[in-house]
Design a protein around this motif. Structure first.
Motif, mmCIF file in Angstrom:
data_model
loop_
_atom_site.group_PDB
_atom_site.id
_atom_site.type_symbol
_atom_site.label_atom_id
_atom_site.label_comp_id
_atom_site.label_asym_id
_atom_site.label_seq_id
_atom_site.Cartn_x
_atom_site.Cartn_y
_atom_site.Cartn_z
ATOM 1 N N ASN A 105 0.864 -1.176 0.000
ATOM 2 C CA ASN A 105 0.000 0.000 0.000
ATOM 3 C C ASN A 105 0.899 1.223 0.000
ATOM 4 N N TYR A 106 0.421 2.290 -0.634
ATOM 5 C CA TYR A 106 1.229 3.502 -0.736
ATOM 6 C C TYR A 106 0.739 4.557 0.242
ATOM 7 N N ASP A 107 1.652 5.078 1.054
ATOM 8 C CA ASP A 107 1.385 6.175 1.979
ATOM 9 C C ASP A 107 1.805 7.470 1.290
ATOM 10 N N ASP A 108 0.822 8.186 0.717
ATOM 11 C CA ASP A 108 1.122 9.396 -0.034
ATOM 12 C C ASP A 108 1.548 10.546 0.858
ATOM 13 N N LEU A 109 1.200 10.495 2.150
ATOM 14 C CA LEU A 109 1.554 11.575 3.062
ATOM 15 C C LEU A 109 3.040 11.530 3.420
ATOM 16 N N ASN A 110 3.529 10.346 3.732
ATOM 17 C CA ASN A 110 4.928 10.189 4.151
ATOM 18 C C ASN A 110 5.829 9.690 3.030
ATOM 19 N N ASN A 111 5.253 9.470 1.838
ATOM 20 C CA ASN A 111 5.992 8.982 0.675
ATOM 21 C C ASN A 111 6.723 7.675 1.008
ATOM 22 N N GLN A 112 5.915 6.734 1.514
ATOM 23 C CA GLN A 112 6.443 5.431 1.882
ATOM 24 C C GLN A 112 5.568 4.330 1.285
ATOM 25 N N ILE A 113 6.160 3.166 1.065
ATOM 26 C CA ILE A 113 5.421 1.975 0.650
ATOM 27 C C ILE A 113 5.411 1.011 1.827
ATOM 28 N N ILE A 114 4.213 0.606 2.245
ATOM 29 C CA ILE A 114 4.076 -0.365 3.324
ATOM 30 C C ILE A 114 3.929 -1.738 2.674
ATOM 31 N N ILE A 115 4.768 -2.695 3.094
ATOM 32 C CA ILE A 115 4.873 -3.985 2.411
ATOM 33 C C ILE A 115 4.667 -5.120 3.409
ATOM 34 N N GLY A 116 3.842 -6.088 3.016
ATOM 35 C CA GLY A 116 3.660 -7.288 3.819
ATOM 36 C C GLY A 116 4.075 -8.514 3.023
ATOM 37 N N THR A 117 5.031 -9.287 3.554
ATOM 38 C CA THR A 117 5.462 -10.544 2.935
ATOM 39 C C THR A 117 5.695 -11.542 4.053
ATOM 40 N N GLY A 118 5.071 -12.725 3.960
ATOM 41 C CA GLY A 118 5.216 -13.701 5.032
ATOM 42 C C GLY A 118 4.681 -13.122 6.324
ATOM 43 N N ASN A 119 5.495 -13.144 7.368
ATOM 44 C CA ASN A 119 5.080 -12.552 8.651
ATOM 45 C C ASN A 119 5.755 -11.212 8.899
ATOM 46 N N GLU A 120 6.320 -10.618 7.840
ATOM 47 C CA GLU A 120 7.109 -9.392 7.981
ATOM 48 C C GLU A 120 6.382 -8.192 7.384
ATOM 49 N N LEU A 121 6.211 -7.168 8.220
ATOM 50 C CA LEU A 121 5.638 -5.900 7.771
ATOM 51 C C LEU A 121 6.766 -4.879 7.733
ATOM 52 N N SER A 122 7.023 -4.298 6.555
ATOM 53 C CA SER A 122 8.152 -3.378 6.420
ATOM 54 C C SER A 122 7.728 -2.068 5.782
ATOM 55 N N TYR A 123 8.485 -1.023 6.094
ATOM 56 C CA TYR A 123 8.207 0.329 5.628
ATOM 57 C C TYR A 123 9.374 0.770 4.746
ATOM 58 N N PHE A 124 9.085 1.062 3.479
ATOM 59 C CA PHE A 124 10.124 1.483 2.532
ATOM 60 C C PHE A 124 9.958 2.962 2.243
ATOM 61 N N ASP A 125 11.033 3.731 2.456
ATOM 62 C CA ASP A 125 11.007 5.180 2.235
ATOM 63 C C ASP A 125 11.441 5.497 0.802
ATOM 64 N N ILE A 126 10.580 6.176 0.062
ATOM 65 C CA ILE A 126 10.855 6.473 -1.350
ATOM 66 C C ILE A 126 12.058 7.407 -1.497
#
Length: 428
Positions: free
Chosen positions: A383-404
């Protein structure tokens, strides 16, 4: 003679009626607020105006409108003075705490029973800043989906909601509603986050399709869901239907994208290897265009009212076409081999998140920049967070935040089970 007398009497009667008719409109003089004065949401605005007329004034209505959209922004106040000169003096509460910062105008309308006139005054409203509250993830645990709320403060909380394995989830932050569609279910769940309360909305499944839902998306404070029986339905905040579209026989909506005026639809033609692309009105569901193709449409994007993008798979490649959203005219502009797309998420008019079989990518349409963000053998949710310009990613049991901006991961949470869906929650 009798006829002449009747004509004269009619003329006299008509003239007397004309004299009795009031053609004078009320006069409105707004004293406060002053033009372009500034207020905050939930403030009480002092409204003072002098309204006068040659007849008694029947009603006065005060409303607040958004200047850019011309839509009403807060409730109306009605006064019935029943006098020819009236000093309006009231406090108007800007009751919608979710209003965005910008220019608004008061519309004061006076009616004397025969004439109506309006006066206007522009103000500036400072809204509450938009901020991310956290991320909601559905997690599979022994065949049951439970919901975890990962706050921005760093805590992981449980929601009092569970369901059969989840197909997709989405949040309408304006009304603070979480919408859930589950595998093997004909119910759409709506969970009110502020009240911690769930409702089931039956969409019906007369053909007893085992996996009924195909896609879920929130747009314009409406929850849109598509189903394998050909329907695309929009639900309002209370679960009432506000939009309905049906594919032709033996075709069903597989994915869709929504703009102000148009819904672009990718359909599967059952019992064949062909697909269909349609454009329909977002308001009336009337068809703008339709064409069949042997390439699989997997997503869309919008640039403006006259230009959009169509992403599709062909063989082991994905391709991008420019698409006119009103006529359906399209031309291929880009392709990339050895990537099979599952979903397309638009970030802005040029940038897209691409979910492929085993990787998550960022694609820029203008430069053809294509960057791999993450590889994974597990299903990928993003999912894309347009406010913070981040992509929230879920794979397996891991939730990660990627900063554009920094092109790196800035946070990771390990959840107790396989992630099967995620959604970002904002305060509005």
């Amino acid at each position: 003679m009798r006829l002449l007398t009747l004509i004269i009497a009619s003329i006299i009667f008509f003239c007397s009626c004309q004299k009795d008719r009031d053609s004078v409109a009320p006069i409105i003089t707004i004293l406060t607020p002053t033009d372009l004065s500034t207020f905050r949401v939930l403030d009480q605005v002092p409204i003072k105006a002098r309204i006068e007329d040659n007849e008694n004034i029947k009603s006065i209505t005060v409303s607040l409108f958004n200047q850019s959209t011309r839509t009403q922004a807060s409730g109306a106040v009605v006064v019935q003075p029943n006098q020819s000169v009236y000093i309006l003096d009231l406090s108007y509460t800007i009751s919608d705490s979710l209003l965005s910062t910008g220019d608004y105008y008061f519309k004061i309308t006076a009616n004397d029973g025969e004439n109506e006139i309006s006066a206007f005054k522009t103000i500036r409203v400072t809204g509450i800043p938009r901020r991310r509250l956290g991320v909601l993830a559905s997690v599979d645990q022994s065949g049951t989906a439970v919901f975890k709320y990962i706050t921005d403060a760093g805590s992981v909380e449980n929601l009092s909601l569970s369901s059969s394995p989840v197909y997709s989830i989405a949040i309408d932050s304006y009304f603070q509603n979480l919408w859930v569609v589950s595998n093997g279910s004909a119910d759409l769940k709506r969970f009110e986050l502020n009240e911690d309360r769930a409702d089931n909305i039956s969409v019906g499944n007369p053909n007893q399709i085992s996996e009924l839902f195909t896609f879920l998306r929130i747009a314009f404070q409406t929850c849109y869901v598509s189903l394998k029986d050909g329907r695309l339905i929009g639900y309002n905040r209370n679960g009432g239907r506000s939009f309905s579209y049906n594919s032709n026989l033996n075709e069903y909506v597989n994915n869709f994208s929504i703009s102000d005026n148009v819904i672009l639809i990718g359909e599967v033609i059952a019992a064949s290897s062909n697909y269909r692309v349609r454009g329909v009105s977002r308001v009336a569901a009337a068809e703008y265009f339709s064409f069949s193709t042997n390439k699989e449409p997997v997503g869309f994007g919008f640039k403006d009212d006259n230009e959009s993008y169509l992403f599709f798979n062909e063989g082991n490649s994905f391709k991008v076409s420019q698409l006119n959203p009103k006529t359906g005219f399209n031309s291929e502009v880009y392709q990339r081999s050895n990537i099979n797309l599952q979903e397309v998420i638009q970030m802005d008019t040029e940038n897209f998140i691409l979910i492929a079989d085993d990787q998550l990518l960022q694609f820029n349409y203008r430069t053809n920049f294509l960057d791999v963000i993450k590889f994974s053998s597990d299903p990928i949710f993003a999912n894309y967070d347009d406010l913070n310009n981040q992509i929230i990613i879920g794979t397996g049991n891991e939730l990660s935040y990627f900063d554009i901006n920094s092109r790196g991961f800035i946070r990771t949470e390990i959840l107790p089970g396989q992630i099967s869906g995620l959604a970002i929650r904002f305060n509005k």
